[in-house]
Design an enzyme around this catalytic site. Structure first.
Site, PDB file in Angstrom:
ATOM      1  CE  LYS A 120     -33.654 -39.854 -34.696  1.00  0.00           C
ATOM      2  NZ  LYS A 120     -35.181 -39.805 -33.995  1.00  0.00           N
TER       3      LYS A 120
HETATM    4  C1  LIG Z   1     -35.337 -40.267 -32.674  1.00  0.00           C
HETATM    5  C2  LIG Z   1     -36.559 -39.981 -32.037  1.00  0.00           C
HETATM    6  C3  LIG Z   1     -36.812 -40.298 -30.720  1.00  0.00           C
HETATM    7  C4  LIG Z   1     -35.683 -41.056 -29.768  1.00  0.00           C
HETATM    8  O1  LIG Z   1     -34.659 -40.435 -29.960  1.00  0.00           O
HETATM    9  P1  LIG Z   1     -32.994 -41.127 -29.387  1.00  0.00           P
HETATM   10  O2  LIG Z   1     -32.039 -39.911 -29.571  1.00  0.00           O
HETATM   11  O3  LIG Z   1     -32.917 -42.272 -30.130  1.00  0.00           O
HETATM   12  O4  LIG Z   1     -33.494 -41.472 -27.910  1.00  0.00           O
HETATM   13  C5  LIG Z   1     -37.758 -39.823 -29.941  1.00  0.00           C
HETATM   14  N1  LIG Z   1     -38.702 -39.138 -30.622  1.00  0.00           N
HETATM   15  C6  LIG Z   1     -38.844 -38.630 -32.148  1.00  0.00           C
HETATM   16  C7  LIG Z   1     -39.966 -38.223 -32.634  1.00  0.00           C
HETATM   17  C8  LIG Z   1     -37.582 -39.416 -32.957  1.00  0.00           C
HETATM   18  O5  LIG Z   1     -37.686 -38.907 -34.054  1.00  0.00           O
END
Ligand SMILES: *Cc1c(COP(=O)(O)O)cnc(C)c1O
Length: 478
Positions: A120
């Site tokens: 993120k």
């Molecule tokens: C947010 C997250 C996901 C999922 O991603 P999306 O964009 O919601 O599909 C997967 N793995 C980790 C470690 C995350 O923080």
């Protein structure tokens, strides 16, 4: 370039005008009115670019209302080796989103080298700088209100800390996040960051955010904003690393690759879909879910049936624990050939707690390259152990879900064994110590700068799960 809503009843707007908001006024999600198309010559020119230049080449096609020189400066300031500093030993520390080869034609794309050790940060750090820029231009401020069970909240706080014009009010369930995540967030001492530990569960936090956002007068007066997963700026920033990964493992643009994406709210893999629509030669996009397999069910059966909070499991890949996939509507809009009346009809049934059935479009799902699979706790533990044993690489639980689904597909005899497969590494193992100890019998290594963060002084406020309490707090701190 204008942005339109999937529900078709909001005015088309420029990038800067949709950046700060969440949903479109009609309840839909924003998408470009048409996807910019990259030619073979464009791809050739991009092939040897560093991450900053590549990000500019792509994002300048999606953002045309920020002067090019300003956009370039924002990107250059965001994607630095100082910010994305947690590369693995042996990876080039100057490289942003480096790949790690596991075996021939099987790679991890390292997206978790940013400050909070999750993918993120790739988008959120850019969003922090874009927010500060756009708010200054408009002479505005914003108070970001969010709820988190871990990764989103910390990525948002590390992106927005110290940014002019921005305050962050982040609700989390008291004593329910991992020790590491709690320490990461609560140790921030910045004046514009407010950690609020709610006496309740994550759903209570989310309900409080909804209650505030649904109070239109309060929302307007206190300039309440969001940086949740439906924010288009986040998706746009994520498109870049699909290009980066593609160029890193191919020699020419005639080659195709597959990506496996650990998925929850469908934001990450949605960016892959956009990259593909822009002309990146992606063959398959593998949607990997955990036990919360609403997306896997859809791609296998054509039926989309959100589970509801009571049927959502708490798993050892918690950032993928979703009951409905909030970005999924973006893909469905393309699937139904951008028929917004159809999207309205489908989501009217979703909002009423029903399922919808797109079985008649299964052939089109394949045309878009989507394949799916799911993983469970046992698969995850086994994949972490196997990856350590076979490649001497330690991965986190979310990446393990992605790799598990990738390997099931990778090993199918009919698959072209020369086609590269990239698994998106969405977090680093040391974020999820307890699960890693269970899998490997030892505590995962942590970067030096993060050793002992649990002992740092913490700044947070404990609050009852009360809508009045959060409103009072915001009023008192703005
Ligand atoms: C947010 C997250 C996901 C999922 O991603 P999306 O964009 O919601 O599909 C997967 N793995 C980790 C470690 C995350 O923080």
């Amino acid at each position: 370039m204008k942005y339109i809503s999937t529900r078709g009843q909001s005015p088309a707007l420029g990038f800067s005008d949709i950046l700060l908001g969440g949903l479109a006024p009609d309840g839909g999600l924003y998408l470009p009115d048409t996807y910019p198309q990259l030619s073979d010559a464009d791809l050739m020119a991009m092939r040897n670019m560093n991450y900053r230049d590549l990000a500019f080449a792509i994002l300048s096609r999606l953002i045309d209302d920020i002067p090019a020189a300003d956009l370039k400066a924002i990107i250059d300031k965001t994607y630095t080796a100082q910010t994305y500093s947690f590369a693995r030993a042996g990876q080039n520390a100057e490289d942003i989103a480096p790949v790690l080869k596991l075996e021939n034609n099987l790679y991890l794309l390292s997206l978790s080298n940013g400050p909070t050790l999750a993918f993120k940060d790739m988008a959120m750090q850019l969003l922090g700088n874009l927010f500060e820029y756009v708010l200054a231009k408009k002479g505005e401020t914003t108070n970001i209100l969010g709820a988190t069970s871990g990764d989103t909240g910390s990525a948002a706080e590390y992106a927005m800390r110290g940014k002019k014009g921005v305050r962050v009010f982040m609700l989390s369930p008291h004593k329910k996040m991992s020790r590491f995540q709690t320490a990461q967030m609560f140790s921030l001492q910045d004046d514009n960051i407010f950690n609020i530990a709610v006496e309740g569960v994550f759903d209570d936090c989310q309900d409080m955010v909804k209650a505030v956002s649904n109070d239109a007068a309060f929302k307007a007066k206190y300039k309440i904003g969001a940086v949740n997963s439906i924010n288009w700026g986040r998706i746009a920033a994520q498109v870049v690393y699909y290009f980066k990964g593609y160029f890193a493992v191919t020699q020419n643009n005639a080659q195709k690759v597959d990506f496996a994406v650990p998925s929850g709210n469908f934001g990450n893999v949605c960016a892959g879909h956009v990259a593909r629509m822009m002309g990146l030669p992606i063959d398959k996009l593998l949607v990997a879910t955990n036990e919360n397999d609403v997306l896997d069910e859809f791609f296998k059966t054509g039926i989309y049936k959100p589970r509801g909070a009571v049927n959502t499991f708490q798993t050892s890949s918690p950032s993928m624990d979703i009951s409905k996939a909030s970005n999924f509507e973006r893909f469905v809009f393309d699937l139904v050939e951008r028929d917004s009346a159809k999207v309205r009809e489908l989501w009217a049934s979703v909002d009423a707690g029903d399922a919808f059935d797109m079985k008649h479009l299964m052939h089109k799902l394949a045309d878009y390259g989507f394949v799916s699979g799911s993983s469970n706790h046992q698969n995850r533990m086994q994949t972490i152990r196997d990856t350590k044993a076979k490649y001497d690489v330690v991965i986190d639980t979310h990446t393990a879900d992605g790799l598990k689904v990738a390997l099931d597909f990778f090993n199918q005899p009919q698959r072209d064994q020369h086609q590269p497969m990239l698994v998106l590494e969405t977090a680093l193992a040391c974020k999820f110590e307890d699960a890693l100890v269970e899998a490997l019998g030892q505590v995962p290594a942590r970067p030096d700068s993060l050793k002992g963060i649990e002992t740092l002084p913490k700044k947070f406020t404990v609050m009852d799960a009360s809508n009045a309490a959060i409103k009072d707090f915001i009023v008192a701190h703005t």
